[in-house]
Design a protein around this motif. Structure first.
Motif, mmCIF file in Angstrom:
data_model
loop_
_atom_site.group_PDB
_atom_site.id
_atom_site.type_symbol
_atom_site.label_atom_id
_atom_site.label_comp_id
_atom_site.label_asym_id
_atom_site.label_seq_id
_atom_site.Cartn_x
_atom_site.Cartn_y
_atom_site.Cartn_z
ATOM 1 N N SER A 39 0.620 -1.573 0.359
ATOM 2 C CA SER A 39 0.111 0.140 -0.441
ATOM 3 C C SER A 39 1.345 1.001 0.035
ATOM 4 O O SER A 39 0.054 2.133 0.175
ATOM 5 C CB SER A 39 -1.397 -0.092 1.213
ATOM 6 O OG SER A 39 -1.675 -0.799 1.121
ATOM 7 N N LEU A 40 2.174 0.833 -0.016
ATOM 8 C CA LEU A 40 3.032 2.105 0.066
ATOM 9 C C LEU A 40 3.808 2.504 -0.691
ATOM 10 O O LEU A 40 4.710 2.945 -1.149
ATOM 11 C CB LEU A 40 4.000 2.036 1.330
ATOM 12 C CG LEU A 40 3.252 2.250 3.225
ATOM 13 C CD1 LEU A 40 4.575 2.071 3.757
ATOM 14 C CD2 LEU A 40 3.050 2.909 3.200
ATOM 15 N N VAL A 41 3.543 2.058 -2.068
ATOM 16 C CA VAL A 41 4.294 1.500 -2.912
ATOM 17 C C VAL A 41 3.946 3.267 -3.354
ATOM 18 O O VAL A 41 2.478 3.447 -3.806
ATOM 19 C CB VAL A 41 3.732 0.377 -4.562
ATOM 20 C CG1 VAL A 41 4.029 0.595 -6.183
ATOM 21 C CG2 VAL A 41 4.249 -0.358 -3.847
ATOM 22 N N GLU A 42 4.753 4.001 -4.799
ATOM 23 C CA GLU A 42 3.645 5.825 -4.554
ATOM 24 C C GLU A 42 3.469 5.354 -6.334
ATOM 25 O O GLU A 42 3.819 4.809 -6.742
ATOM 26 C CB GLU A 42 5.337 6.141 -4.806
ATOM 27 C CG GLU A 42 6.511 5.969 -4.019
ATOM 28 C CD GLU A 42 7.698 6.856 -4.404
ATOM 29 O OE1 GLU A 42 7.625 7.514 -5.003
ATOM 30 O OE2 GLU A 42 8.769 6.584 -2.659
ATOM 31 N N PRO A 52 6.485 12.161 -2.202
ATOM 32 C CA PRO A 52 6.030 11.001 -2.490
ATOM 33 C C PRO A 52 4.809 10.330 -2.048
ATOM 34 O O PRO A 52 4.127 10.425 -0.967
ATOM 35 C CB PRO A 52 6.765 9.783 -2.106
ATOM 36 C CG PRO A 52 8.109 10.408 -1.809
ATOM 37 C CD PRO A 52 8.084 11.638 -0.796
ATOM 38 N N TYR A 53 3.737 10.457 -2.954
ATOM 39 C CA TYR A 53 2.479 9.525 -2.902
ATOM 40 C C TYR A 53 2.290 8.448 -3.326
ATOM 41 O O TYR A 53 2.021 7.555 -3.889
ATOM 42 C CB TYR A 53 1.621 11.207 -4.086
ATOM 43 C CG TYR A 53 -0.191 11.422 -3.895
ATOM 44 C CD1 TYR A 53 -0.026 11.903 -2.603
ATOM 45 C CD2 TYR A 53 -0.739 10.068 -4.143
ATOM 46 C CE1 TYR A 53 -1.405 12.269 -1.518
ATOM 47 C CE2 TYR A 53 -2.138 11.062 -4.077
ATOM 48 C CZ TYR A 53 -2.868 11.889 -2.895
ATOM 49 O OH TYR A 53 -3.707 11.632 -2.682
ATOM 50 N N THR A 54 1.431 7.968 -2.450
ATOM 51 C CA THR A 54 0.880 6.315 -1.939
ATOM 52 C C THR A 54 0.070 5.948 -2.754
ATOM 53 O O THR A 54 -1.091 7.182 -2.625
ATOM 54 C CB THR A 54 2.316 5.886 -0.676
ATOM 55 O OG1 THR A 54 0.366 6.535 0.153
ATOM 56 C CG2 THR A 54 3.594 6.635 0.190
ATOM 57 N N ARG A 55 -0.300 4.319 -2.327
ATOM 58 C CA ARG A 55 -1.432 4.099 -2.945
ATOM 59 C C ARG A 55 -1.765 4.186 -2.072
ATOM 60 O O ARG A 55 -3.225 4.125 -2.143
ATOM 61 C CB ARG A 55 -2.056 2.497 -3.631
ATOM 62 C CG ARG A 55 -0.728 1.962 -4.449
ATOM 63 C CD ARG A 55 -0.347 0.561 -4.775
ATOM 64 N NE ARG A 55 -0.082 0.009 -5.769
ATOM 65 C CZ ARG A 55 0.248 -0.306 -5.913
ATOM 66 N NH1 ARG A 55 0.405 -1.727 -4.716
ATOM 67 N NH2 ARG A 55 1.477 -1.113 -7.531
ATOM 68 N N ASP A 57 -1.888 6.983 0.794
ATOM 69 C CA ASP A 57 -2.595 7.922 -0.200
ATOM 70 C C ASP A 57 -4.284 8.332 -0.676
ATOM 71 O O ASP A 57 -5.194 9.227 -0.423
ATOM 72 C CB ASP A 57 -0.971 9.652 -0.013
ATOM 73 C CG ASP A 57 -0.371 9.169 1.374
ATOM 74 O OD1 ASP A 57 -0.905 9.274 1.993
ATOM 75 O OD2 ASP A 57 1.129 8.960 0.839
ATOM 76 N N CYS A 148 -4.450 -3.943 -2.625
ATOM 77 C CA CYS A 148 -2.767 -3.605 -2.714
ATOM 78 C C CYS A 148 -1.625 -4.901 -3.369
ATOM 79 O O CYS A 148 -0.782 -4.333 -3.954
ATOM 80 C CB CYS A 148 -2.297 -2.584 -1.988
ATOM 81 S SG CYS A 148 -3.808 -1.396 -2.183
#
Length: 262
Positions: A39-42, A52-55, A57, A148
């Motif tokens: 879920s933290l993949v950009e 960076p804006y993650t999934r 976010d 995710c």
């Protein structure tokens, strides 16, 4: 729909049709957000200041967009939140229409550590329990799962005879690769959706990393389960390219009034 045929000795009257009015039930919507490390993949967009804006976010923003729009349609809809690690757990158990409570719940969703396999059984168990309480209030329950993980299909154990709620899924994933099997994950999500959904559930996926695609999917999920067509017949959103081509090919009417868009 009912057909009403003309009566009498005169010429047969044209058949008329009436659609009996029905009241749509207000919804209790349980958002379940994947909190695995994936879920933290950009995403392919940066937040203010270049952060960076993650999934996760983008999922939170999409949920707030959904909730505000849904409450505009009907302020009687209510929302609760759960997180999906190895299993599902409550983030906010009480269903609410208060937007400040929704914002607070979204802020409380966070990734702790890699989760590995995901078991949806507890999510379905909780949803079924809440659905019975919801039905007693003449409402319906829907679960919106935001998943995710690209390499780990979710699992569940649930009887096919129990369909007490509707399941929608939005799946954000990586491209296929040696360590990823997004197609297998997607197929498992489809199987789960068809296994548990009371009304027509929708599933959407994206491996593009674009927030606008996620937002578009969430806007489509605004549709009420009791009003839906099957997903194979879904033709929204309309393609602007196709609409422009249709307009360009239409015959010109000399008497038509042209309205400027300026």
């Amino acid at each position: 729909m009912e057909g009403v045929e003309g009566q009498g000795s005169g010429p047969p009257a044209a058949s008329g049709y009436t659609l009996q009015p029905t009241r749509l039930a207000s919804e209790d919507i349980l958002f379940c957000v994947d909190v695995d490390n994936e879920s933290l993949v950009e995403m392919k967009v940066a937040a203010a200041g270049g952060r960076p804006y993650t999934r996760l976010d983008s999922i939170k923003q999409a949920i707030l967009l959904f909730v505000n729009a849904k409450l505009t349609i009907n302020p009687d809809h209510r929302f609760a939140f759960a997180a999906l690690g190895k299993s599902a757990s409550w983030v906010r158990k009480e269903f609410t229409s208060d937007i400040d409570s929704v914002v607070s719940a979204c802020r409380g969703i966070a990734v702790d550590s890699p989760c590995g396999h995901a078991d949806l059984t507890q999510l379905f168990r909780v949803a079924a329990h809440e659905a019975k309480k919801t039905r007693a209030q003449n409402r319906i329950l829907r679960v919106v799962l935001l998943y995710c993980r690209s390499s780990i299909p979710p699992q569940h154990q649930w009887p096919a005879t129990q369909k007490l709620f509707t399941l929608d899924v939005v799946y954000l994933h990586d491209k296929p690769g040696p360590d990823n099997c997004p197609q297998k994950v997607y197929d498992a999500l489809v199987e789960a959706l068809e296994h548990v959904s009371e009304y027509e559930g929708y599933i959407f996926e994206s491996g593009q990393g674009l927030t606008r695609v996620l937002f578009r999917h969430m806007c489509t999920l605004l549709s009420h389960p009791q009003q839906r067509c099957v997903q194979d017949d879904l033709d929204i959103p309309k393609s602007l390219t196709k609409k422009s081509a249709t307009s360009d090919s239409a015959p010109t009417d000399e008497n038509a009034v042209v309205v400027s868009s300026q």
